[in-house]
Design an enzyme around this catalytic site. Structure first.
Site, PDB file in Angstrom:
ATOM      1  N   PRO A   1      31.755  38.299  40.143  1.00 45.50           N
ATOM      2  CA  PRO A   1      32.500  39.440  39.618  1.00 45.50           C
ATOM      3  C   PRO A   1      33.561  39.919  40.607  1.00 45.50           C
ATOM      4  O   PRO A   1      33.319  39.969  41.820  1.00 45.50           O
ATOM      5  CB  PRO A   1      31.421  40.515  39.458  1.00 45.50           C
ATOM      6  CG  PRO A   1      30.433  40.196  40.537  1.00 45.50           C
ATOM      7  CD  PRO A   1      30.441  38.702  40.683  1.00 45.50           C
TER       8      PRO A   1
ATOM      9  N   CYS B   1      64.277  48.118  41.274  1.00 43.50           N
ATOM     10  CA  CYS B   1      65.454  47.837  40.442  1.00 43.50           C
ATOM     11  C   CYS B   1      65.144  46.762  39.408  1.00 43.50           C
ATOM     12  O   CYS B   1      65.653  45.635  39.483  1.00 43.50           O
ATOM     13  CB  CYS B   1      66.619  47.407  41.314  1.00 43.50           C
ATOM     14  SG  CYS B   1      67.022  48.669  42.510  1.00 43.50           S
TER      15      CYS B   1
HETATM   16  N1  LLP Z   1      35.832  33.480  39.134  1.00 41.38           N
HETATM   17  C1  LLP Z   1      36.929  32.779  38.778  1.00 41.38           C
HETATM   18  C2  LLP Z   1      36.862  31.315  38.792  1.00 41.38           C
HETATM   19  C3  LLP Z   1      38.104  33.458  38.404  1.00 41.38           C
HETATM   20  O1  LLP Z   1      39.174  32.751  38.028  1.00 41.38           O
HETATM   21  C4  LLP Z   1      38.136  34.873  38.401  1.00 41.38           C
HETATM   22  C5  LLP Z   1      39.351  35.601  38.045  1.00 41.38           C
HETATM   23  C6  LLP Z   1      36.978  35.559  38.803  1.00 41.38           C
HETATM   24  C7  LLP Z   1      35.842  34.840  39.146  1.00 41.38           C
HETATM   25  C8  LLP Z   1      36.911  37.050  38.833  1.00 41.38           C
HETATM   26  O2  LLP Z   1      37.143  37.579  37.585  1.00 41.38           O
HETATM   27  P1  LLP Z   1      36.890  39.128  37.253  1.00 41.38           P
HETATM   28  O3  LLP Z   1      35.424  39.386  37.405  1.00 41.38           O
HETATM   29  O4  LLP Z   1      37.697  39.939  38.206  1.00 41.38           O
HETATM   30  O5  LLP Z   1      37.356  39.275  35.859  1.00 41.38           O
HETATM   31  N2  LLP Z   1      45.114  39.561  37.771  1.00 41.38           N
HETATM   32  C9  LLP Z   1      44.426  39.696  36.504  1.00 41.38           C
HETATM   33  C10 LLP Z   1      43.046  39.059  36.526  1.00 41.38           C
HETATM   34  C11 LLP Z   1      43.068  37.599  36.902  1.00 41.38           C
HETATM   35  C12 LLP Z   1      41.691  37.016  36.986  1.00 41.38           C
HETATM   36  C13 LLP Z   1      41.730  35.649  37.537  1.00 41.38           C
HETATM   37  N3  LLP Z   1      40.444  35.042  37.722  1.00 41.38           N
HETATM   38  C14 LLP Z   1      44.363  41.166  36.152  1.00 41.38           C
HETATM   39  O6  LLP Z   1      44.919  41.987  36.861  1.00 41.38           O
HETATM   40  O7  LLP Z   1      43.807  41.531  35.117  1.00 41.38           O
END
Ligand code: LLP
Length: 420
Positions: free
Chosen positions: A274, A342
């Site tokens: 997570p 900008c």
């Molecule tokens: N594991 C893998 C292989 C991932 O690609 C990701 C996120 C995570 C874990 C963690 O995911 P989470 O629990 O945070 O959902 N920048 C985007 C989110 C990109 C997520 C990329 N991968 C945003 O601001 O919503």
């Protein structure tokens, strides 16, 4: 973890305007209590399941947050040599780190092998062979997870944060899973230790996990059917949603049930990755209103934070709640809260209905702890903001605001011309 205390918003016991006064704006403020409570909720949901929580550093690599998560018993999930460096610097032992990522360079694989991480999640046969060679040269057998693309479509807020659909760049295509496992089992310096998936991010509905897990469990059975018995880990990725606007938070009990069932059927230890779930709600971006104007019938507030501090609204049309730090009785308006960069695409909120804003007001942009500072940039030569950690009635600056000198720190004044 924001609440009103004596007419102003506070993070835990610390008034946000006091932090803005002392540290300046824009600034990120994180609540330790929120991280602790999210960690405990997830850990609780997985009780009865042999599991490890590997915090996904990409959401926020702040070293004070890393130390906090480590103190709670968490491990780390990294996707680059830089994140591996950060995780080790944040005090994680190599065996508490899993290394993933769609495009690891040879140098990064060397770093993972030499550090001795718990698991490298590999995304192609070519990467398996490269890692086998690198591990062999160092005579270190590497535990490897195969990241499969579960090839399921998910319903989350934006296409850019869907990862597990057919044709996406991530993972090994579903129908090549067994062949990749056979290859991994045959390579001398690879130990096929796990299977891995990540179905997407900001997933409020759990059926994507359920379908993904069913697929991965059946693949595991097929791999065992080939006589390969070395699997130890089931890495189910990250992706748990947090409420930004009106979204229903995920039902953690149901999540626990789904994961428990997969763990029972496979007998494997579950790894979870997570990011957002642990840190998003802990973080607030503090910003000051610089100007208030009207243009073409629109109401506009220009703040000292924008896409360089928090890219999510601009990049994903993401919603972040915005509250005045000192709420006053003011008429409601529909207003664009825009940054100083900008670019027309530089905004924190468009057409937001909220109590009117005046120049000088301090605003709290909420749920900004994940993918806020970690996606910040220096565009328009804007120094990166300060980061502050709150714990009860205390706060500390964990990252200083960048100085102008930091912007040119790596540039050479006297050019060292060479010929090839
Ligand atoms: N594991 C893998 C292989 C991932 O690609 C990701 C996120 C995570 C874990 C963690 O995911 P989470 O629990 O945070 O959902 N920048 C985007 C989110 C990109 C997520 C990329 N991968 C945003 O601001 O919503």
């Amino acid at each position: 973890m924001l609440r009103l205390r004596n007419g102003r918003l506070a993070c835990e016991e610390v008034p946000l305007d006091a932090i803005a006064e002392a540290v300046g704006t824009p600034a990120y403020v994180y609540s330790s209590a929120s991280v602790r409570s999210q960690f405990a909720r997830l850990d609780q949901a997985l009780s009865g399941v042999p599991h490890r929580i590997h915090y996904s550093l990409k959401a926020n690599g702040n070293s004070a947050l890393l130390r906090l998560i480590r103190s709670l018993g968490g491990g780390a999930d990294v996707v680059s040599g830089g994140e591996l460096y950060r995780a080790l610097h944040g005090g994680f032992a190599p065996e508490d780190i899993v290394f993933g990522g769609v495009g690891k360079s040879a140098r990064e694989l060397v770093e993972a092998v030499e550090a001795g991480v718990r698991l490298v999640n590999v995304e192609s046969e070519a990467e398996l062979r490269l890692l086998d060679g690198i591990a062999g040269e160092r005579r270190r057998r590497m535990p490897v997870g195969l990241r499969l693309n579960p090839e399921i479509t998910v319903d989350n807020p934006h296409a850019y944060i869907r990862t597990g659909g057919k044709g996406h760049k991530f993972g090994i295509p579903w129908d090549e899973g067994v062949a990749a496992a056979r290859l991994a089992a045959s390579l001398p310096w690879i130990e096929l230790a796990g299977l891995d998936m990540h179905v997407g991010s900001q997933l409020a509905e759990l059926d994507a996990y359920q379908r993904g897990l069913e697929r991965i469990v059946s693949l595991m059975e097929a791999i065992r059917g080939e006589g390969i018995q070395s699997l130890r880990y089931l890495d189910i990725g990250g992706g748990l949603a947090v409420p930004y606007e009106h979204e229903r938070p995920p039902d953690l009990r149901a999540y626990g049930r789904i994961v428990r069932e997969a763990a029972r059927r496979t007998g494997l230890e579950v790894l979870v990755e997570p990011g957002r779930f642990l840190v998003a709600e802990a973080g607030t971006l503090l910003t000051r209103v610089l100007y208030r104007k009207r243009s073409g019938g629109r109401e506009i507030a220009v703040t000292d934070a924008g896409m360089t501090e928090l890219l999510r609204p601009s990049h994903y049309q993401a919603y972040h709640h915005i509250d005045p730090v000192r709420p006053r009785q003011r008429a409601a308006v529909r207003i664009d809260v825009v940054g100083p960069v900008c670019e027309s695409g530089d905004f924190l909120a468009l057409d937001r209905e909220m109590p009117d804003i005046e120049a000088g007001d301090l605003l709290a942009v909420r749920t900004a702890g994940a993918y806020g500072y970690s996606m910040a940039s220096n565009y328009n030569a804007r120094p990166r903001a300060a980061e502050v950690l709150v714990d009860g009635d205390r706060y500390a600056v964990t990252t200083e605001r960048e100085e102008y000198a930091d912007l040119i720190r790596l540039e050479r004044h006297a050019l060292d011309w060479r010929t090839a």
